[in-house]
Motif scaffolding. Structure first.
Motif, PDB file in Angstrom:
ATOM      1  N   ALA A   1       4.000   5.049  14.031  1.00  0.00           N
ATOM      2  CA  ALA A   1       2.714   5.051  13.333  1.00  0.00           C
ATOM      3  C   ALA A   1       1.773   6.103  13.927  1.00  0.00           C
ATOM      4  O   ALA A   1       1.860   6.450  15.106  1.00  0.00           O
ATOM      5  N   ARG A   2       0.879   6.602  13.110  1.00  0.00           N
ATOM      6  CA  ARG A   2      -0.159   7.527  13.569  1.00  0.00           C
ATOM      7  C   ARG A   2      -1.342   6.707  14.064  1.00  0.00           C
ATOM      8  O   ARG A   2      -1.723   5.710  13.432  1.00  0.00           O
ATOM      9  N   PHE A   3      -1.931   7.104  15.185  1.00  0.00           N
ATOM     10  CA  PHE A   3      -3.052   6.358  15.743  1.00  0.00           C
ATOM     11  C   PHE A   3      -4.296   7.235  15.845  1.00  0.00           C
ATOM     12  O   PHE A   3      -4.229   8.357  16.344  1.00  0.00           O
TER      13      PHE A   3
ATOM     14  N   PRO B   1       9.834  -4.687   9.830  1.00  0.00           N
ATOM     15  CA  PRO B   1      10.462  -3.529   9.187  1.00  0.00           C
ATOM     16  C   PRO B   1       9.501  -2.898   8.187  1.00  0.00           C
ATOM     17  O   PRO B   1       9.033  -3.555   7.265  1.00  0.00           O
ATOM     18  N   LEU B   2       9.185  -1.627   8.413  1.00  0.00           N
ATOM     19  CA  LEU B   2       8.141  -0.960   7.644  1.00  0.00           C
ATOM     20  C   LEU B   2       8.334   0.540   7.807  1.00  0.00           C
ATOM     21  O   LEU B   2       8.879   0.993   8.817  1.00  0.00           O
ATOM     22  N   HIS B   3       7.892   1.322   6.849  1.00  0.00           N
ATOM     23  CA  HIS B   3       7.908   2.778   7.001  1.00  0.00           C
ATOM     24  C   HIS B   3       6.703   3.154   7.881  1.00  0.00           C
ATOM     25  O   HIS B   3       5.681   3.655   7.405  1.00  0.00           O
ATOM     26  N   TRP B   4       6.852   2.916   9.162  1.00  0.00           N
ATOM     27  CA  TRP B   4       5.723   3.056  10.075  1.00  0.00           C
ATOM     28  C   TRP B   4       5.187   4.487  10.130  1.00  0.00           C
ATOM     29  O   TRP B   4       4.004   4.691  10.412  1.00  0.00           O
ATOM     30  N   HIS B   5       6.013   5.478   9.849  1.00  0.00           N
ATOM     31  CA  HIS B   5       5.531   6.854   9.880  1.00  0.00           C
ATOM     32  C   HIS B   5       4.536   7.138   8.756  1.00  0.00           C
ATOM     33  O   HIS B   5       3.867   8.176   8.761  1.00  0.00           O
ATOM     34  N   LYS B   6       4.413   6.199   7.821  1.00  0.00           N
ATOM     35  CA  LYS B   6       3.448   6.337   6.733  1.00  0.00           C
ATOM     36  C   LYS B   6       2.193   5.497   6.971  1.00  0.00           C
ATOM     37  O   LYS B   6       1.352   5.377   6.086  1.00  0.00           O
ATOM     38  N   VAL B   7       2.089   4.909   8.160  1.00  0.00           N
ATOM     39  CA  VAL B   7       0.959   4.033   8.495  1.00  0.00           C
ATOM     40  C   VAL B   7       0.042   4.721   9.511  1.00  0.00           C
ATOM     41  O   VAL B   7       0.512   5.244  10.520  1.00  0.00           O
ATOM     42  N   THR B   8      -1.249   4.696   9.230  1.00  0.00           N
ATOM     43  CA  THR B   8      -2.258   5.138  10.190  1.00  0.00           C
ATOM     44  C   THR B   8      -2.975   3.904  10.721  1.00  0.00           C
ATOM     45  O   THR B   8      -3.419   3.051   9.949  1.00  0.00           O
ATOM     46  N   ILE B   9      -3.072   3.809  12.039  1.00  0.00           N
ATOM     47  CA  ILE B   9      -3.728   2.673  12.698  1.00  0.00           C
ATOM     48  C   ILE B   9      -4.981   3.160  13.404  1.00  0.00           C
ATOM     49  O   ILE B   9      -4.977   4.197  14.070  1.00  0.00           O
ATOM     50  N   SER B  10      -6.063   2.420  13.243  1.00  0.00           N
ATOM     51  CA  SER B  10      -7.283   2.712  13.986  1.00  0.00           C
ATOM     52  C   SER B  10      -7.909   1.400  14.446  1.00  0.00           C
ATOM     53  O   SER B  10      -7.311   0.331  14.296  1.00  0.00           O
ATOM     54  N   LEU B  11      -9.100   1.504  15.013  1.00  0.00           N
ATOM     55  CA  LEU B  11      -9.766   0.359  15.629  1.00  0.00           C
ATOM     56  C   LEU B  11     -11.093   0.044  14.956  1.00  0.00           C
ATOM     57  O   LEU B  11     -11.830   0.955  14.562  1.00  0.00           O
TER      58      LEU B  11
ATOM     59  N   ALA C   1       0.829  -1.205   0.000  1.00  0.00           N
ATOM     60  CA  ALA C   1       0.000   0.000   0.000  1.00  0.00           C
ATOM     61  C   ALA C   1       0.863   1.255   0.000  1.00  0.00           C
ATOM     62  O   ALA C   1       0.581   2.217  -0.728  1.00  0.00           O
ATOM     63  N   ILE C   2       1.916   1.244   0.798  1.00  0.00           N
ATOM     64  CA  ILE C   2       2.819   2.403   0.862  1.00  0.00           C
ATOM     65  C   ILE C   2       3.518   2.608  -0.479  1.00  0.00           C
ATOM     66  O   ILE C   2       3.631   3.738  -0.970  1.00  0.00           O
ATOM     67  N   GLU C   3       3.956   1.524  -1.082  1.00  0.00           N
ATOM     68  CA  GLU C   3       4.618   1.633  -2.383  1.00  0.00           C
ATOM     69  C   GLU C   3       3.661   2.138  -3.457  1.00  0.00           C
ATOM     70  O   GLU C   3       4.067   2.883  -4.360  1.00  0.00           O
ATOM     71  N   SER C   4       2.386   1.764  -3.352  1.00  0.00           N
ATOM     72  CA  SER C   4       1.407   2.133  -4.370  1.00  0.00           C
ATOM     73  C   SER C   4       0.826   3.523  -4.163  1.00  0.00           C
ATOM     74  O   SER C   4       0.597   4.262  -5.122  1.00  0.00           O
ATOM     75  N   ARG C   5       0.563   3.878  -2.887  1.00  0.00           N
ATOM     76  CA  ARG C   5      -0.182   5.110  -2.612  1.00  0.00           C
ATOM     77  C   ARG C   5       0.543   6.074  -1.670  1.00  0.00           C
ATOM     78  O   ARG C   5       0.023   7.123  -1.336  1.00  0.00           O
ATOM     79  N   GLY C   6       1.725   5.692  -1.199  1.00  0.00           N
ATOM     80  CA  GLY C   6       2.498   6.585  -0.351  1.00  0.00           C
ATOM     81  C   GLY C   6       2.116   6.542   1.110  1.00  0.00           C
ATOM     82  O   GLY C   6       2.760   7.179   1.950  1.00  0.00           O
ATOM     83  N   GLN C   7       1.075   5.790   1.457  1.00  0.00           N
ATOM     84  CA  GLN C   7       0.636   5.662   2.838  1.00  0.00           C
ATOM     85  C   GLN C   7      -0.208   4.397   2.968  1.00  0.00           C
ATOM     86  O   GLN C   7      -0.601   3.801   1.961  1.00  0.00           O
ATOM     87  N   ALA C   8      -0.496   4.005   4.202  1.00  0.00           N
ATOM     88  CA  ALA C   8      -1.287   2.798   4.432  1.00  0.00           C
ATOM     89  C   ALA C   8      -2.146   2.975   5.663  1.00  0.00           C
ATOM     90  O   ALA C   8      -1.780   3.685   6.606  1.00  0.00           O
TER      91      ALA C   8
END
Length: 237
Positions: free
Chosen positions: A106-108, A66-76, A38-45
């Motif tokens: 990661a962003r939460f 190992p992941l570009h965690w700063h490009k990941v948003t996590i929710s519930l 997702a990050i490679e395709s859209r720049g974020q996940a």
């Protein structure tokens, strides 16, 4: 009875693991790879997870990927309406076991809101999720009653939450057990995930899944609403 005996819908795949730890590690690798794509395709996940006790090993394994965690948003997918420091808080669980190590960047986006009522808390959470991008990876669990997220059979808002044109992102829900007051994402968000993973353990959960696959009444077993492609089911005895 084995999961390989189940007749699965097209595009739904099942994987069996010998132990809960093996399941958690395999699930973490699969989720990390989907987020990476997702990050490679859209720049974020965007990753949406469920709470409870079962995901702890998965969270801890995923946190080390190992992941570009700063490009990941996590929710519930759902939350109990309890303060974050409460033992039953899903956000507290995620912060303790997932937002650590490499994943601390990661962003939460949590669902819990301090409010005068559960209804108001749901409205505040709904408004905050306007920032949530389409879900790349959704990780769900399932209860013995066939619920998923906090979409419980006989909950007052269940019919609305299961409508594909439901105008709400989050609705207040009632669980049959304590703490009863919950917040849950609704079906439009859940069903639109680019990839969903369902993790279950034990023969009782397998029997529940078998029953869900054998029928079509979503109100009696809400898990039926998400048993469609693209879905991967992870199971261990």
């Amino acid at each position: 009875m084995a999961i390989s005996d189940l007749e699965l819908p097209p595009g739904v795949f099942a994987r069996t693991y010998a132990t809960p730890q093996a399941l958690a590690e395999a699930q973490a690798i699969a989720v990390a790879e989907a987020l990476r794509i997702a990050i490679e395709s859209r720049g974020q996940a965007t990753l949406v997870v469920s709470g409870g006790r079962s995901p702890i090993a998965f969270f801890e394994a995923l946190a080390q990927q190992p992941l570009h965690w700063h490009k990941v948003t996590i929710s519930l997918a759902d939350e109990r309406w309890v303060p974050i420091n409460h033992a039953s808080s899903n956000e507290g669980l995620v912060r303790r076991h997932l937002l650590r190590g490499p994943a601390v960047d990661a962003r939460f986006l949590g669902l819990y809101r301090l409010a005068s009522s559960l209804q108001q808390a749901a409205e505040l959470a709904d408004a905050s999720l306007v920032e949530l991008q389409p879900i790349d990876v959704l990780v769900l669990g399932m209860g013995d009653d066939g619920h998923t997220a906090s979409l419980f059979p006989n909950s007052p808002n269940l019919e609305l939450a299961l409508q594909l044109d439901c105008p709400h992102r989050v609705l207040p829900m009632q669980a049959p057990s304590e703490p009863a007051e919950r917040l849950s994402l609704t079906l439009p968000l859940l069903s639109a995930a680019r990839l969903s993973l369902l993790a279950i353990q034990g023969s009782d959960k397998l029997a529940t899944l078998r029953a869900a696959l054998a029928g079509s009444d979503v109100a009696s077993m809400p898990i039926r609403a998400v048993l469609h492609s693209p879905l991967e089911i992870y199971w261990c005895p």
